[in-house]
Scaffold this active site. Structure first.
Site, PDB file in Angstrom:
ATOM      1  N   SER A   1      35.191 -33.000  15.367  1.00 12.70           N
ATOM      2  CA  SER A   1      33.582 -33.104  14.857  1.00 12.70           C
ATOM      3  C   SER A   1      32.731 -34.270  15.110  1.00 12.70           C
ATOM      4  CB  SER A   1      33.608 -32.281  13.874  1.00 12.70           C
ATOM      5  OG  SER A   1      34.060 -33.244  12.862  1.00 12.70           O
ATOM      6  N   LYS A   2      31.224 -34.851  14.769  1.00 13.10           N
ATOM      7  CA  LYS A   2      31.033 -35.840  14.268  1.00 13.10           C
ATOM      8  C   LYS A   2      31.635 -36.918  13.299  1.00 13.10           C
ATOM      9  CE  LYS A   2      26.821 -36.410  16.450  1.00 13.10           C
ATOM     10  NZ  LYS A   2      25.893 -34.669  16.367  1.00 13.10           N
ATOM     11  N   ARG A   3      32.416 -36.131  12.618  1.00 11.73           N
ATOM     12  CA  ARG A   3      32.664 -36.867  11.927  1.00 11.73           C
ATOM     13  C   ARG A   3      33.823 -37.416  12.258  1.00 11.73           C
ATOM     14  NH1 ARG A   3      37.207 -35.057   8.645  1.00 11.73           N
ATOM     15  NH2 ARG A   3      37.004 -32.964  10.131  1.00 11.73           N
ATOM     16  N   HIS A   4      34.610 -37.620  12.932  1.00 13.22           N
ATOM     17  CA  HIS A   4      35.198 -38.409  13.526  1.00 13.22           C
ATOM     18  C   HIS A   4      34.759 -39.633  14.260  1.00 13.22           C
ATOM     19  CE1 HIS A   4      37.923 -34.577  12.899  1.00 13.22           C
ATOM     20  NE2 HIS A   4      38.886 -35.184  12.582  1.00 13.22           N
ATOM     21  N   GLY A   5      33.674 -39.023  15.034  1.00 14.03           N
ATOM     22  CA  GLY A   5      33.193 -40.308  15.307  1.00 14.03           C
ATOM     23  C   GLY A   5      32.310 -40.231  17.098  1.00 14.03           C
TER      24      GLY A   5
END
Ligand code: GLU
Length: 488
Positions: A258-262
């Site tokens: 997800s966006k959280r990862h990059g």
């Protein structure tokens, strides 16, 4: 004779093209091209609240940027395209309507007048009682004539698929092997909402059948939909296509990517200066491997090598570092001319200008700098010190000016540059000058290099001087050094 392979990518235009979506596009494309088949793009925009034409356009642009032109689908190059259209579900409502009617006529679907509140209550009660929260079939037995009258009187009804007999379904998935769906997993499900909008599982089957799709290759998250889809194929008596469900893509912490990862959208990577070739190559390895274990494989070779038996069913972990490394491999394998061509618009957009551009300079500059960047965006930063007008003294230079040797080192540097010679210094000439100044001024490497960095890039650290000095004319080097001295 075997049927021609026809596969499709069927995005919902409710957001950007995600790397998971890009992998679905890629695998479908590779499979189609490997088999001399057709790659079809179908836009699944029945969710009118979340779907937009802008997202559709962006996803198509991303697909084209990655190099995936569809053989059939919505307009391409301003032209309608293919014999099985329309390829946008919002333009196929009549088709779905007729097929819903067919199921109603066959007694395999019925009108359901239950309200949302009623359904929510039933669901809650079922969950409390430990039963699966399935529809209880209340409206099954409303006689069709009565249902029609209620509809004519203005009542709203959804249409539900009628599961006549519960049984176990077995899917021989091309990626996951045998997948069993136990009986009773699914209750009568809605195929047409009360507002007249058809539901994904229904449209998908009708379209895949009418578009003569032979293989449905999609993400694992759709596996639970597949049992409903199998029921619909069965109800119509249609041939079932082959299915292959690709494993989920996880972040480095093994949670769903997800966006959280990059960065997760293709557009993000484009903006960060990644090359489509590298993205395709990297994404292919998220679940596929080449028979000979090679990792760097250009698209045309992947097409030759791609088979579904090499698609892996275990989750793929997205490795941002590896993607970047792969990008650098593709960047560095480009001819200097081609790489410059990629960089040029980005350098312009960054306001960089190079007044001494010649093919030789480009070749030399790209050759010297290309090992110092892994993305085009980093390349823009690497070229910055060479740009006209890029010279500015940073506050860090003050420290270097406090040293008693700095001024005289720069003065001698200017004098050496003024000696007759080619407009550009060679590395060897720079070596000679360095030795001379260090001897004349009795300075160590640190004092020499930091003073010169300040005179060339305005700060005591940064790009290696050896290559930099050969990329700026003597005239420019002198101008920069004088500017630095003036502030000393
Ligand atoms: N519209 C679905 C999605 O975007 C496609 C599912 C399918 O390929 O059947 O996830």
């Amino acid at each position: 004779m075997n049927k021609q392979v026809r596969v499709r990518f069927a995005p919902s235009p409710t957001g950007y093209l995600h790397v998971g979506g890009a992998r679905s596009v890629l695998f479908n494309f590779l499979f189609a091209k490997h088999c001399d088949g057709k790659f079809i793009l179908r836009i699944e925009d029945t969710d009118t609240v979340r779907s937009t034409r802008e997202f559709e356009e962006m996803q198509k642009q991303d697909m084209l940027w990655l190099g995936f032109r569809w053989d059939e689908g919505p307009e391409l190059d301003g032209q309608g395209h293919g014999d099985f259209g329309p390829y946008r579900q919002s333009e196929r409502r009549e088709i779905y309507r007729t097929h819903v009617d067919r199921l109603l006529d066959m007694g395999l679907a019925y009108f359901c007048f239950c309200t949302d509140e009623e359904l929510a209550q039933k669901k809650e009660a079922a969950m409390k009682a430990g039963r699966p929260p399935q529809y209880d079939g209340k409206c099954r037995h409303i006689p069709p004539a009565e249902a029609k009258m209620r509809l004519q009187a203005g009542e709203k009804a959804a249409t539900r698929f009628w599961i006549k007999s519960q049984k176990k379904y077995i899917l021989r998935d091309l990626v996951r092997g045998e997948v069993e769906f136990q009986e009773g997993m699914v209750g009568d499900f809605v195929i047409l909402r009360s507002d007249g909008m058809p539901v994904y599982n229904f449209c998908c089957v009708v379209d895949d059948h009418l578009m003569e799709i032979t293989h449905v290759l999609r993400a694992e998250e759709h596996l639970s939909n597949t049992v409903r889809q199998l029921m619909i194929y069965e109800a119509f008596g249609w041939e079932i296509p082959e299915f292959g469900h690709m494993s989920v893509v996880l972040g480095p912490d093994k949670q769903k990517l997800s966006k959280r990862h990059g960065a997760t959208s293709v557009n993000d990577y484009r903006l960060q200066g990644y090359l489509p070739e590298a993205i395709n190559n990297y994404i292919a390895l998220l679940g596929w491997s080449s028979p000979d274990g090679r990792e760097i494989i250009p698209l045309n070779e992947m097409i030759k090598l791609f088979t579904l038996d090499r698609v892996n069913s275990s989750p793929a972990v997205f490795d941002f570092v590896k993607l970047k490394w792969m990008n650098s491999v593709y960047l560095r394998s480009m001819s200097h001319q081609v790489l410059w061509h990629q960089l040029e618009p980005l350098l312009k957009a960054d306001g960089q200008n190079f007044s001494d551009l010649t093919p030789e300079w480009i070749d030399h500059a790209v050759g010297s700098l290309k090992t110092s960047f892994e993305t085009l965006t980093e390349g823009v930063a690497a070229f910055k010190p060479l740009s006209d007008g890029a010279f500015e003294l940073s506050p860090e230079a003050e420290e270097v000016f406090k040293w008693p040797t700095t001024k005289s080192v720069i003065e001698e540097w200017i004098n050496s540059l003024k000696a007759p010679g080619n407009p550009f210094l060679s590395e060897a000439e720079f070596g000679v000058i360095q030795k001379q100044i260090q001897t004349d001024r009795s300075v160590k490497g640190k004092e020499f290099f930091q003073a010169l960095r300040v005179a060339i890039v305005g700060k005591p650290h940064g790009t290696e001087l050896k290559s930099l000095v050969t990329l700026l004319t003597r005239k420019k080097l002198i101008a920069r050094a004088e500017k630095a001295l003036a502030k000393a």
